[in-house]
Scaffold this motif. Structure first.
Motif, short mmCIF file in Angstrom:
data_model
loop_
_atom_site.label_atom_id
_atom_site.label_comp_id
_atom_site.label_asym_id
_atom_site.label_seq_id
_atom_site.Cartn_x
_atom_site.Cartn_y
_atom_site.Cartn_z
N THR A 249 10.48 -15.29 7.14
CA THR A 249 11.76 -15.83 6.19
C THR A 249 11.91 -14.38 6.57
OG1 THR A 249 9.46 -14.86 3.66
CG2 THR A 249 10.67 -17.25 4.42
N GLY A 250 11.99 -13.23 6.89
CA GLY A 250 12.21 -12.38 7.63
C GLY A 250 12.50 -12.23 9.04
N ARG B 107 7.20 -8.81 2.59
CA ARG B 107 7.69 -9.27 1.53
C ARG B 107 7.62 -8.72 0.76
NH1 ARG B 107 8.94 -15.72 0.68
NH2 ARG B 107 7.25 -15.57 -1.48
N GLY C 299 0.67 -1.46 0.04
CA GLY C 299 0.39 0.34 -0.23
C GLY C 299 0.94 1.28 0.13
N GLN D 190 2.07 -15.28 6.71
CA GLN D 190 3.23 -15.52 6.87
C GLN D 190 4.29 -14.08 7.54
OE1 GLN D 190 1.68 -15.82 4.02
NE2 GLN D 190 2.05 -17.57 3.14
N GLN E 55 12.84 -6.53 5.76
CA GLN E 55 11.58 -7.21 6.18
C GLN E 55 11.37 -8.29 7.03
OE1 GLN E 55 11.13 -10.37 2.39
NE2 GLN E 55 10.43 -11.49 3.93
N VAL E 56 9.69 -7.89 7.73
CA VAL E 56 9.07 -8.48 8.75
C VAL E 56 8.44 -10.06 8.22
CG1 VAL E 56 7.44 -8.12 10.61
CG2 VAL E 56 9.64 -6.27 10.25
N GLY E 57 8.92 -11.06 9.12
CA GLY E 57 7.44 -12.19 8.31
C GLY E 57 8.26 -14.02 8.85
N ILE F 4 0.08 -2.90 5.36
CA ILE F 4 -0.14 -3.95 5.26
C ILE F 4 -1.27 -4.63 5.68
CG2 ILE F 4 1.32 -6.12 5.94
CD1 ILE F 4 3.23 -4.19 7.07
N SER F 5 -1.60 -5.75 4.52
CA SER F 5 -2.73 -6.92 4.12
C SER F 5 -2.70 -7.30 5.76
CB SER F 5 -3.03 -7.86 3.12
OG SER F 5 -1.89 -8.62 2.94
N GLY F 6 -1.22 -8.10 6.31
CA GLY F 6 -1.48 -9.03 7.01
C GLY F 6 -1.69 -10.48 7.19
N ILE G 51 -2.68 0.87 10.06
CA ILE G 51 -3.59 1.85 8.70
C ILE G 51 -4.02 1.42 7.57
CG2 ILE G 51 -2.95 4.31 7.92
CD1 ILE G 51 -0.88 4.71 10.20
C1 LIG Z 1 7.10 -19.12 1.73
C2 LIG Z 1 6.22 -17.74 2.13
C3 LIG Z 1 7.04 -16.93 2.49
C4 LIG Z 1 6.76 -15.48 3.09
N1 LIG Z 1 6.97 -14.86 4.00
C5 LIG Z 1 6.63 -13.65 3.76
C6 LIG Z 1 7.77 -12.81 5.07
O1 LIG Z 1 8.00 -13.44 5.83
N2 LIG Z 1 6.99 -11.50 5.02
C7 LIG Z 1 5.67 -10.77 4.71
O2 LIG Z 1 5.92 -9.86 4.86
N3 LIG Z 1 5.49 -11.87 3.76
C8 LIG Z 1 5.36 -13.10 3.25
N4 LIG Z 1 4.86 -13.53 2.28
C9 LIG Z 1 4.26 -13.06 1.42
C10 LIG Z 1 2.76 -13.14 1.97
O3 LIG Z 1 1.93 -14.04 1.90
C11 LIG Z 1 2.24 -11.70 1.34
O4 LIG Z 1 1.99 -11.73 -0.01
C12 LIG Z 1 2.40 -10.31 1.77
O5 LIG Z 1 2.94 -10.22 3.01
C13 LIG Z 1 1.93 -9.22 1.27
O6 LIG Z 1 2.43 -7.75 1.05
P1 LIG Z 1 1.63 -6.59 1.88
O7 LIG Z 1 0.87 -7.19 2.81
O8 LIG Z 1 2.67 -5.49 1.69
O9 LIG Z 1 0.35 -6.60 0.02
P2 LIG Z 1 -0.70 -7.26 0.02
O10 LIG Z 1 -1.46 -8.11 0.57
O11 LIG Z 1 -1.15 -6.62 -1.73
O12 LIG Z 1 -1.27 -5.74 0.93
C14 LIG Z 1 -1.04 -4.58 0.84
C15 LIG Z 1 -2.64 -4.23 2.00
O13 LIG Z 1 -2.36 -2.97 1.42
C16 LIG Z 1 -3.23 -1.93 1.45
N5 LIG Z 1 -3.26 -1.04 0.22
C17 LIG Z 1 -3.48 -0.47 -0.32
N6 LIG Z 1 -3.32 1.10 -0.77
C18 LIG Z 1 -3.32 1.94 0.51
C19 LIG Z 1 -3.42 2.87 1.37
N7 LIG Z 1 -3.35 3.86 0.00
N8 LIG Z 1 -3.09 3.05 2.14
C20 LIG Z 1 -3.76 2.27 3.48
N9 LIG Z 1 -3.68 1.12 2.92
C21 LIG Z 1 -3.18 0.97 1.45
C22 LIG Z 1 -4.39 -2.97 0.72
O14 LIG Z 1 -5.65 -2.63 1.49
C23 LIG Z 1 -4.38 -3.85 1.46
O15 LIG Z 1 -4.45 -4.38 2.89
C24 LIG Z 1 5.58 -14.95 2.35
C25 LIG Z 1 4.61 -15.85 1.57
C26 LIG Z 1 5.05 -17.38 1.36
C27 LIG Z 1 4.41 -18.12 0.36
#
Ligand SMILES: Cc1cc2nc3c(=O)[nH]c(=O)nc-3n(C[C@H](O)[C@H](O)[C@H](O)COP(=O)(O)OP(=O)(O)OC[C@H]3O[C@@H](n4cnc5c(N)ncnc54)[C@H](O)[C@@H]3O)c2cc1C
Length: 326
Positions: free
Chosen positions: A254-255, A237, A212, A273, A250-252, A268-270, A287
């Motif tokens: 694999t971080g 990630r 985001g 992982q 990176q938090v998570g 961050i969607s939450g 936020i």
């Molecule tokens: C084996 C494996 C290991 C993994 N290890 C990790 C790990 O260590 N750490 C990790 O983080 N992920 C890990 N992942 C990836 C994880 O599954 C998610 O894909 C990743 O965490 C998503 O990142 P994100 O929340 O930034 O993105 P998204 O899931 O795309 O979420 C983006 C969020 O931003 C919000 N948003 C968008 N625009 C705005 C705005 N302008 N203002 C406020 N909010 C906004 C959206 O509503 C959404 O909730 C791993 C995946 C696998 C398969």
């Protein structure tokens, strides 16, 4: 019969033993035997005070200028040496990147398995342990082979407590029996925040950024908030795989696993992982534009809105309260 010691590899920075190594020392006391420490390289004198507070009885210290900079295989070599010299039953390291790397080398040198991310160890015939797998969402019971039993301690699974009575650790210098290959990969320089800033794993405040945030150039407000709160930046990630921020942030699963007093998760969607890395945060403020995002439903507080509107308002208010700006 005197119980065999547990040897703990203690990582340190200029500020002293790292928080995760302190956790490993507290954990080591639960095993029951005397606790010994291995301290590699030059270290601030505060480390010895911290070891005394943790009830450490002996500090093994290899005397070799080549160990001044981190080298995983060389550290493992001296850990194996110190374990054998002290008759240690177990060798422990923190659940940190260095802890994992050193113990993997030690396991290879001793042709022995390493149990990573342990939360409990029970001595007996054989030793058994409980450890975290799948990012901490599943606990596994296992038997350990040894001695020496090799393990790392799950990060943030232990609360650091001083020993009942402090000790006066005996420092035992020894000559490192390094092989040339042990120094083939050695740290030569540290760049970025890790060079002197607050460590992500031990930070009291983490400001997290996810997809985001929108792009590499859009982290300014998050960095300012982290600075104002005396915290550090952590990211999802998606952010590191896009190349927006370096992987060490990176938090998570694999971080890095964090346990701050406050985690401000922005955009961050939450995903599960990600949550695996921040579930030990005491308070989460999300936020997010999406009120149904898992991070929002798991958070203690949430602001539903565009982070690029919310963060400037928070930063301006913090500046105003400090009387720095209008
Ligand atoms: C084996 C494996 C290991 C993994 N290890 C990790 C790990 O260590 N750490 C990790 O983080 N992920 C890990 N992942 C990836 C994880 O599954 C998610 O894909 C990743 O965490 C998503 O990142 P994100 O929340 O930034 O993105 P998204 O899931 O795309 O979420 C983006 C969020 O931003 C919000 N948003 C968008 N625009 C705005 C705005 N302008 N203002 C406020 N909010 C906004 C959206 O509503 C959404 O909730 C791993 C995946 C696998 C398969």
């Amino acid at each position: 019969v005197t119980a065999a010691p547990t040897l703990v590899l203690v990582e340190h920075t200029a500020a002293g033993a790292t928080p995760l190594s302190m956790e490993a020392l507290t954990f080591a006391r639960t095993i029951g035997g005397p606790v010994h420490a291995l301290v590699v390289g030059s270290h601030p004198s505060t480390v010895l005070d911290q070891l005394a507070e943790q009830g450490v009885e002996a500090v093994h210290h290899p005397d070799d200028p080549r160990l001044g900079q981190f080298a995983a295989a060389a550290w493992a070599r001296v850990a194996v040496q110190a374990a054998s010299a002290s008759g240690a039953d177990a060798v422990l390291a923190a659940g940190s990147p260095r802890g994992f790397e050193v113990m993997a080398h030690a396991g290879a040198m001793l042709d022995a398995p390493v149990a990573a991310n342990c939360t409990q160890v029970r001595t007996g015939q054989p030793w058994t342990a409980t450890r975290q797998i799948m990012g901490g969402s599943v606990l596994e019971e296992l038997t350990l082979s040894g001695p020496p039993h090799l393990l790392t301690v799950a990060s943030h699974a232990v609360v650091v407590e001083p020993a009942d009575a402090p000790t006066q650790p005996e420092v035992r210098p020894f000559t490192a029996a390094l092989r040339d290959d042990d120094l083939a990969a050695q740290l030569v320089a540290v760049e970025g925040d890790a060079a002197g800033g607050v460590d992500l794993a031990g930070a009291k405040v983490v400001v997290g950024g996810g997809r985001g945030v929108g792009g590499a150039d859009s982290f300014g407000e998050l960095i300012e908030l982290a600075d104002q709160l005396g915290g550090v930046l952590g990211v999802s990630r998606v952010v590191t795989s896009q190349g927006w921020r370096p992987h060490h942030e990176q938090v998570g699963q694999t971080g890095t696993k964090i346990a701050p007093d406050l985690y401000v998760a922005c955009g961050i969607s939450g995903a599960i992982q990600h949550m695996a890395g921040c579930q030990s945060a005491k308070t989460i403020l999300a936020i997010n534009t999406d009120a149904d995002a898992p991070m929002v439903t798991r958070a203690d507080y949430a602001v539903i809105g565009d982070l690029h509107a919310v963060l400037p308002a928070i930063n301006a208010e913090l500046r105003r309260r400090r009387g720095q700006a209008g």
